[in-house]
Design an enzyme around this catalytic site. Structure first.
Site, short mmCIF file in Angstrom:
data_model
loop_
_atom_site.label_atom_id
_atom_site.label_comp_id
_atom_site.label_asym_id
_atom_site.label_seq_id
_atom_site.Cartn_x
_atom_site.Cartn_y
_atom_site.Cartn_z
CE1 TYR B 154 -3.03 3.09 1.09
CE2 TYR B 154 -2.09 2.93 3.29
CZ TYR B 154 -2.88 3.59 2.38
OH TYR B 154 -3.51 4.75 2.74
CG ASP B 239 -3.35 -3.16 7.58
OD1 ASP B 239 -4.56 -3.45 7.50
OD2 ASP B 239 -2.92 -2.01 7.35
CB ILE B 241 -8.10 -2.70 7.18
CG1 ILE B 241 -7.38 -2.52 5.85
CG2 ILE B 241 -7.25 -2.18 8.33
CD1 ILE B 241 -7.14 -1.05 5.51
CE LYS B 281 -9.61 0.83 2.87
NZ LYS B 281 -9.69 1.95 1.92
#
Lengths: 482, 482
Positions: B154, B239, B241, B281
């Protein structure tokens, strides 16, 4: 699943995580913890600790509630009856909701009687003033750079300004001799001390109105401060989160007014003067986490806007507040009525101690008074202050904040908050204080000459409250009182 | 009043403010800026740029809207019809609203089919995952310490993890040969490179499901990663998410399941494995800024909780989400239906390019596909990728994200988002891409042998769109499309 485990190798965490430069071990935060264990409730726990260490404004809630009742679309995320839920749900532009920023800028101007006018494009939104102050430090100071801050100052600054940024605070020592006003001599002294310590001074930070003093900074002092930073070529941060609480003359003067009046040299410093604002105190909405940086420096606005990714304001909250602050009739009424109520409560707090010989610094703003209880200490020292503080917290049952936690240099001063409780609770607090002083005075009268010469048994437990036998009330009750 | 002025002495700002290690000059963010200038709108600006660079989930909003309609107290800050406005207005306990943390913990467990069960006391709330990732870095890494991160990753991580913390990222190079899966050899290689650069490696950070790949990390890979951090005595941040977006087999496996299954040695690593979560998200609520750190390490939870002062979640938002996520029937329906809709949209995106010879990495999660357009580049280089990216943004009118901005080592890959628009808009995007490839292919067929040997005029402006003559639509229209 796996519950919490203490890491066996603490060195695996960062130095920041392990050190205590967040300052949360100070008596300021310890007092909160004690309060949490045994919070006062008029019905459920009438002998509990009264929280006077929290600068909350609960005085004007009914005005907000009335407005919300009349404007249900603001909370309901509706426009003319239809849901607009999708808009805020998706809105994550770190420039902020334009309608909210416009309304906030106008509200800030209104608080200053439009003598200073705020430009929405100079505003950076942050999740509370805590975040605003830290972001400004990240923008202005490198590791090891220093800011000068007049004492006494808000205990949270050690965490907010230093902990993660690596910046240093150099105290500017102010004294009761002139009501703790900052002087050029004190600034020069602090600047010299910083230089001696090989710290690069990047600016001065003030709170105006002052936390913990409850006083507005006089225009002349602001002019002196602006001259000082102009001469040194450094920054000035003015934390103005209590600007809407100034209830008496001389009123609040924003540093922005002084900078604007300083023409034609204004351009020289205007890019180095930055304001921190918040709706936690003036509107009494600390839970909503709305803060702001105001700066005419394009570099600061640009960097701080990028940093605001780390603490954006919920768009749900921005939507509500855009409507609330956009209602000019409401804000005008609110600002006036809120000040009136703060003044009444302030007067109630000042009168109580006065009758029992406790003086407060004369103040005209804030949600607290700066109270001199030095004559109640067994010794004129910070040990004496801490001993008195413990008595007041554990025996009298009032959580007040000791001057030392505010880096005050003179022992015996305490910050006492008055706007986070009902008038009745404040009465109870004053009665407790009165009873305590009555017991303490008999000791002081009798043993005045041997003050500081040894333990005085008669003062040790005047109210003889046995905390251990009280159960804390349910969580909901505690919140209702806060 | 004073408008923005450029500071004449830039050295007066911090190095952070002046440098560009926030990474926001990358094409990832530049593409957004281009979109903002000329956003597609089916009615008002049908030739505008379609935003495919934003991983938003707009597919299940009507489920949320229906719930809000049926439960007006959640937005209205009411309980059984009576206003409870004061409670959230004042609630600023950085431990978070207990009802919300409980509901969030349960929701996180539900997303994982209760194979991992989350303990609310191990959760630290943060203003979004951005804030959670930075706070974890502050807790785990000192200036100059490094985290290993598999590529592609990302683009925002350069800002989130490095900018203010001073930590470094060492890329773990993954390749298309094995579908960009992380291998032990790649980890060892990155570790060695870090050591050569005299960086102290404090951990590995992965995204699972992966952003930008759109793939879940296989259990075996998670086991290998846990073994690696156990062997090196370092941390693992996962992570997660996008955990609620995993729409196809093999399903999502949380690192927490792997740690729990690793008994009896689990205690050895459980304090060094940390999870980042968010509702941006899975629930499609990026505007509400709700993130969380989950850690079984008491030191991390303690330090991160103090740090959360810099980015607390609005209590207004916590109140709403406590009620929403507390409704188990709703969350069960939502999670299932949301995955179904993501799968449909994903399939729509994959089918379009397939027909025109563009392949995607096979994926089973996320709000995007990882698309291989290397055969459309004039040269197999990052210059070729950037040239193609510019064409796609400016000429085709699709803002997609170039692999280079994700630190991918192989040129020609692009992240293409599909869940932030209507099915109709996605159709328009696919038609544009098809038309572009048709023009480009005729060039590629004709000049296949001389690929990379010089400029190919026929490819330079296939759609010949003249952006300059289009006015951007009003701001409100833009938001509705996003």
């Amino acid at each position: 699943m796996v519950s919490q485990v203490a890491d066996e190798k603490p060195q695996l965490l960062s130095k920041k995580a392990g050190c205590n430069s967040h300052g949360q071990d100070s008596s300021y935060f310890l007092g909160w913890q004690e309060y949490e264990k045994n919070p006062f409730d008029p019905a459920a726990n009438p002998g509990g600790i009264i929280q006077m260490g929290l600068a909350e404004n609960q005085l004007s809630f009914n005005l907000l509630e009335d407005w919300l009742e009349a404007n249900p679309d603001a909370l309901g995320l509706r426009r003319e009856g239809a849901s607009v839920f999708r808009e805020p749900a998706l809105f994550q532009d770190y420039n902020g909701l334009p309608a909210f920023k416009n309304a906030l800028a106008r509200f800030m101007s209104e608080q200053r009687g439009y003598r200073a006018v705020f430009d929405p494009s100079n505003i950076v939104l942050t999740a509370g003033a805590t975040s605003a102050n830290e972001a400004l430090m990240f923008c202005l100071a490198d590791h090891g750079d220093a800011f000068l801050i007049p004492t006494p100052y808000y205990p949270g600054f050690d965490r907010d300004l230093k902990w993660r940024t690596g910046a240093e605070i150099v105290p500017v020592h102010c004294t009761s001799a002139n009501g703790f006003r900052v002087t050029r001599a004190a600034l020069d002294d602090a600047y010299r001390r910083a230089q001696k310590s090989r710290l690069r001074v990047k600016g001065v930070l003030i709170t105006n109105p002052s936390n913990p003093l409850g006083t507005t900074v006089p225009r002349a002092d602001l002019e002196m401060l602006v001259e000082f930073v102009a001469a040194k070529g450094i920054h000035l941060i003015s934390d103005e989160i209590y600007s809407g609480t100034a209830f008496a003359e001389p009123g609040f003067v924003s540093v922005l007014e002084v900078v604007a009046a300083r023409s034609p040299l204004a351009a020289d410093v205007s890019g180095r003067v930055h304001i921190v604002y918040s709706l936690s105190k003036d509107l009494g909405l600390p839970g909503f986490r709305v803060g702001a940086i105001y700066s005419a420096n394009a570099g600061v606005v640009s960097a701080a806007t990028k940093m605001s990714s780390f603490g954006l304001v919920s768009s749900q909250t921005q939507y509500l507040l855009a409507m609330l602050l956009g209602d000019k009739d409401f804000t005008r009424r609110y600002v006036a009525e809120n000040k009136k109520r703060i003044k009444e409560r302030h007067d109630q707090l000042v009168e109580g101690p006065k009758e029992i010989g406790i003086g407060c610094l004369e103040s005209n703003a804030g949600l607290f008074c700066w109270v001199d209880m030095s004559h109640l200490m067994r010794s004129r020292s910070f040990e004496g202050e801490m001993e008195l503080w413990k008595k007041v917290v554990f025996e009298v049952g009032l959580n007040i904040s000791a001057g030392l936690s505010c880096h005050c240099r003179e022992p015996g001063w305490f910050r006492v908050c008055f706007a986070n409780m009902s008038a009745k609770t404040l009465d109870v607090a004053m009665q407790r204080l009165s009873s305590f002083v009555h017991h303490a005075s008999s000791f002081v009268d009798e043993a005045g000459r041997r003050r500081g010469s040894g333990p005085a048994r008669s003062m040790s437990c005047p109210l003889a409250i046995k905390w251990a036998f009280r159960l804390p009330p349910a969580s909901a009750d505690r919140k209702a009182e806060r």
